[in-house]
Structure formats: C-alpha cells, structure tokens
Design an enzyme around this catalytic site. Structure first.
Site, PDB file in Angstrom:
ATOM      1  N   GLU A  39      15.652  40.035  88.942  1.00  0.00           N
ATOM      2  CA  GLU A  39      15.990  39.497  87.633  1.00  0.00           C
ATOM      3  C   GLU A  39      17.477  39.644  87.333  1.00  0.00           C
ATOM      4  O   GLU A  39      18.106  38.733  86.820  1.00  0.00           O
ATOM      5  CB  GLU A  39      15.159  40.191  86.548  1.00  0.00           C
ATOM      6  CG  GLU A  39      13.699  39.803  86.534  1.00  0.00           C
ATOM      7  CD  GLU A  39      13.495  38.298  86.426  1.00  0.00           C
ATOM      8  OE1 GLU A  39      14.344  37.617  85.823  1.00  0.00           O
ATOM      9  OE2 GLU A  39      12.500  37.805  86.953  1.00  0.00           O
ATOM     10  N   TYR A 122      15.903  39.656  77.725  1.00  0.00           N
ATOM     11  CA  TYR A 122      15.251  38.813  78.733  1.00  0.00           C
ATOM     12  C   TYR A 122      14.731  39.638  79.908  1.00  0.00           C
ATOM     13  O   TYR A 122      13.553  39.540  80.285  1.00  0.00           O
ATOM     14  CB  TYR A 122      16.203  37.728  79.261  1.00  0.00           C
ATOM     15  CG  TYR A 122      15.652  37.162  80.538  1.00  0.00           C
ATOM     16  CD1 TYR A 122      14.602  36.259  80.506  1.00  0.00           C
ATOM     17  CD2 TYR A 122      16.095  37.615  81.788  1.00  0.00           C
ATOM     18  CE1 TYR A 122      14.018  35.790  81.663  1.00  0.00           C
ATOM     19  CE2 TYR A 122      15.513  37.164  82.954  1.00  0.00           C
ATOM     20  CZ  TYR A 122      14.486  36.252  82.888  1.00  0.00           C
ATOM     21  OH  TYR A 122      13.894  35.813  84.024  1.00  0.00           O
ATOM     22  N   ASP A 140      14.845  32.905  78.380  1.00  0.00           N
ATOM     23  CA  ASP A 140      16.110  32.616  79.056  1.00  0.00           C
ATOM     24  C   ASP A 140      16.484  31.159  78.784  1.00  0.00           C
ATOM     25  O   ASP A 140      15.900  30.501  77.932  1.00  0.00           O
ATOM     26  CB  ASP A 140      15.955  32.860  80.555  1.00  0.00           C
ATOM     27  CG  ASP A 140      15.121  31.782  81.195  1.00  0.00           C
ATOM     28  OD1 ASP A 140      14.243  31.242  80.502  1.00  0.00           O
ATOM     29  OD2 ASP A 140      15.355  31.446  82.364  1.00  0.00           O
TER      30      ASP A 140
END
Length: 365
Positions: A39, A122, A140
């Site tokens: 991520e 996020y 996002d």
DNA sequence: AAGTCGGGGAT
DNA sequence: ATCCCAGACTT
C-alpha cells in the site's frame, strides 16, 4: 442516507471482481506486513511501476523484524527510483514502532494504525480491510473518481468537502461481509474500467446504476480543481524605436495571450546586461543593431491565473544593419518575419495588446 | 487549506 | 506538453 445502503451495484461490482481481479503478490495473502508495504509503495504510483520494487523489497526485508533491523540508508537505497522517499523512511519507522511497541503485531484498529508513521486514512483502511477483513473504507483517487460518477457529485474531489462527502457515502455502501474484496474491487475497477479519461462505460458492470452515465456527465466528472502554483516570470521588455516607429512582436498562435502584440521581451533575466543581450539577439536576427538605455522606465507586475510577470521596461534605439542610406520603412517591413512589425505611436490603438504590454504604450515617446 | 515530495505511463 | 497515479506530512 439509508437509501444508499446496500445499493444494487455493490454485489454487481463484487461479481465483476471475482472474474477480473488482478493477481498480485500481496493479494489475499493475509499478511498485514506485505499488504502494508504494498500500500505504501502504491501511493501515487502505478502498480506496474512498483511491482519490481515490491518483489525486491520482500527479498531484502521479508518480515516486519527484518525491516525494523534495517538502517535508513538500506531502506532508502531499496526505494531508489520510486520517488517520494519519505515513504520509505516512514515505513521503516512505522514498522519499528510495531515491533518495539506492539509486540510485532500490526494493529487491528484504525486509530492505532493511523498513529504509525506514514500511515494515513487510506492506508489504514486498506490494511485493516484487506489483512483483517475489518469493515473499514479505503478512499483513494480511484474511489473518489468512481463515487463522483456513480452518485453524480460535482464537489471538487481534491477539496476537503468533496472527500468528506464521498467518504460518507463509501461508509454507507461498504459491504460488511467482504470489505477487503470490495476495496480492492474498486481499485481494479478504477484502473481498468472507470478510468480518469474516457471511461470504458461500454464494458462497465455497473453502468446501469451510474448517475453520471445517465446524465451524460461521465466526461465532466470527477471535478478536480488543480491549484496551479503561480509561476513567477521576470520579463525584460524593450520599448525599441527606429526613427518614429516602434518594434512589436506578435505572440504565437497558442498559449498565453495568443496572437496578441507585445514589445520585444525576454524571459528569465535577473540583470540589465543579461536582458540587454537577450534583446540584442532578438533584434539582430531581424537585421537591427540596438542601443539600449540603462534606465528603468516602467515596472509592472501582472498576475495571470497561473503565472506572474515581473516586467521591467527599458527604452532603446534601433539602427537598421543593412542600411542603404534612405531605405524606407516599407522596405524594412517587407524584410521582417510576419510576426514582427514597425508602427507609429498613433497606431498603437489599432492593435490587440498582450495584456500588460498595453500599459507600456504610454511610455513610448 | 495550501505546499511539498518523484518518477513514469498515457494521451 | 499535461495529466494523474492504491497519499501523507508539514506549515
């Protein structure tokens, strides 16, 4: 907003995902560390660009403990070429935090997760939902774009207001049985179908529920108001005279102030000498010699939407180089490229001036 | 709320 | 050339 809960498109999207989902090394692995790394690497970065870095990273730092032991130099070196290097530094610090203060267990709640370095709203939602199947949203750029279209939201998705409005809807529509799959489905869907420009509505599995599509607004959404930073441009301007005539230049038929007339000028100069040389080059190409007076006659600051001109104007006299003694203005004019001309002061009003250059006409004497 | 931080692929 | 990407942090 209860009318927005359990919308029909959610199961449709999950069904699409079950067929079209990308196979990624960290997907469905259940390892919070791997998902965390993926991520962070993906932030503002396309998947295809970060994949090789991810593989290399996992060879170097296979576990939380390995990364916690690494030095900053080592992690930044492994990040070399990916950009946004504070991501690497913060990831290391966040992982150290987990190893040293949380028994090496990646937190399972949003608040603790977001307290880790480099983990924002996020990333916290992504890790929690994908690793632990916690019902957390991961909003996002993809999600903002998709929801702006689905629900025909015209708020600027880059603004706090727009993000909050959309996040509220995402929370309402999040399916609690498959939050991780849902969040990943939105990513894959956003990168393959509901793409930023020219979305592929012909192959969209949820087009029947898309309000933007129904109103033919898919190309107007999402609204993103980019705050273009104002570029500051020093401009050195010559009010240049040949006998009773002034030399003018027509700006190109594109860009700022297209096709409008301006006094000869050069960008990006800091000193008089530099500007003088720039103007000399300009006029020499046209067949003139320049004698510039080093006296600032006018200073103008002009602000456009994305550009700020700091104009300094100087006067100068021109002589025509190929000077047959009594060459006529008409003859010189004929030699000039068509984006240059010589005109008298009383003709100034007949032409379209490039913004602030018009204010310089009064300085011609 | 705005500025900053990279590099690359698509258009 | 511009846009924009699985954003977060600082001011």
């Amino acid at each position: 907003m209860t009318d927005k809960k359990n919308p029909k498109w959610v199961p449709q999207l999950l069904t699409w995902y079950d067929v079209h989902k990308r196979e990624l090394p960290w997907r469905d692995c259940g390892d919070p560390y791997k998902i965390w790394v993926s991520e962070v690497m993906s932030q503002q970065t396309r998947i295809e660009a970060m994949k090789p870095y991810y593989d290399n990273w996992m060879r170097l730092f296979p576990t939380l403990e390995d990364l916690a032991k690494a030095t900053e130099d080592e992690v930044v070196h492994a990040w070399q070429g990916l950009g946004y290097y504070s991501r690497a530094r913060n990831l290391r610090l966040g992982v150290k935090d987990v190893v040293e203060n949380y028994g090496g267990i990646v937190p399972r709640d949003r608040k603790t997760m977001e307290s880790l370095k480099g983990v924002g709203s996020y990333t916290a939602g992504a890790v929690l939902s994908m690793a632990y199947n916690e019902p957390e949203v991961a909003v996002d750029g993809n999600v903002l774009r998709i929801y702006a279209r689905l629900y025909r939201i015209f708020d600027d998705i880059l603004s706090t207001k727009g993000k909050k409005a959309i996040t509220a809807i995402v929370e309402d529509t999040l399916p609690h049985d498959r939050p991780g799959d849902f969040n990943q489905a939105l990513m894959d869907f956003g990168s393959a179908v509901c793409i930023p420009k020219s979305p592929r509505c012909g192959e969209c599995p949820i087009v029947n529920m898309c309000e933007a599509y129904q109103h033919k607004d898919t190309d107007k959404l999402p609204v993103r108001i980019k705050k273009t930073k104002v570029v500051e441009v020093p401009l050195f301007v010559g009010i240049l005279q040949y006998k009773d005539y002034y030399l003018l230049h027509k700006r190109p038929n594109r860009g700022l102030l297209r096709s409008m007339w301006e006094f000869p000028s050069v960008e990006m100069v800091s000193t008089f000498d530099e500007g003088e040389r720039g103007l000399e080059e300009l006029v020499q190409d046209l067949g003139f010699e320049l004698s510039l007076q080093p006296v600032l006659v006018k200073e103008i600051t002009h602000i456009f939407s994305h550009r700020k001109w700091f104009m300094k104007a100087f006067r100068g006299d021109l002589t025509y180089a190929g000077d047959a003694k009594n060459i006529t203005i008409e003859a010189i004019q004929k030699q000039l490229p068509k984006d240059w001309m010589l005109i008298k002061r009383d003709e100034f009003a007949d032409y379209a001036w490039a913004g602030p250059h018009g204010k310089l006409t009064e300085m011609a004497k």
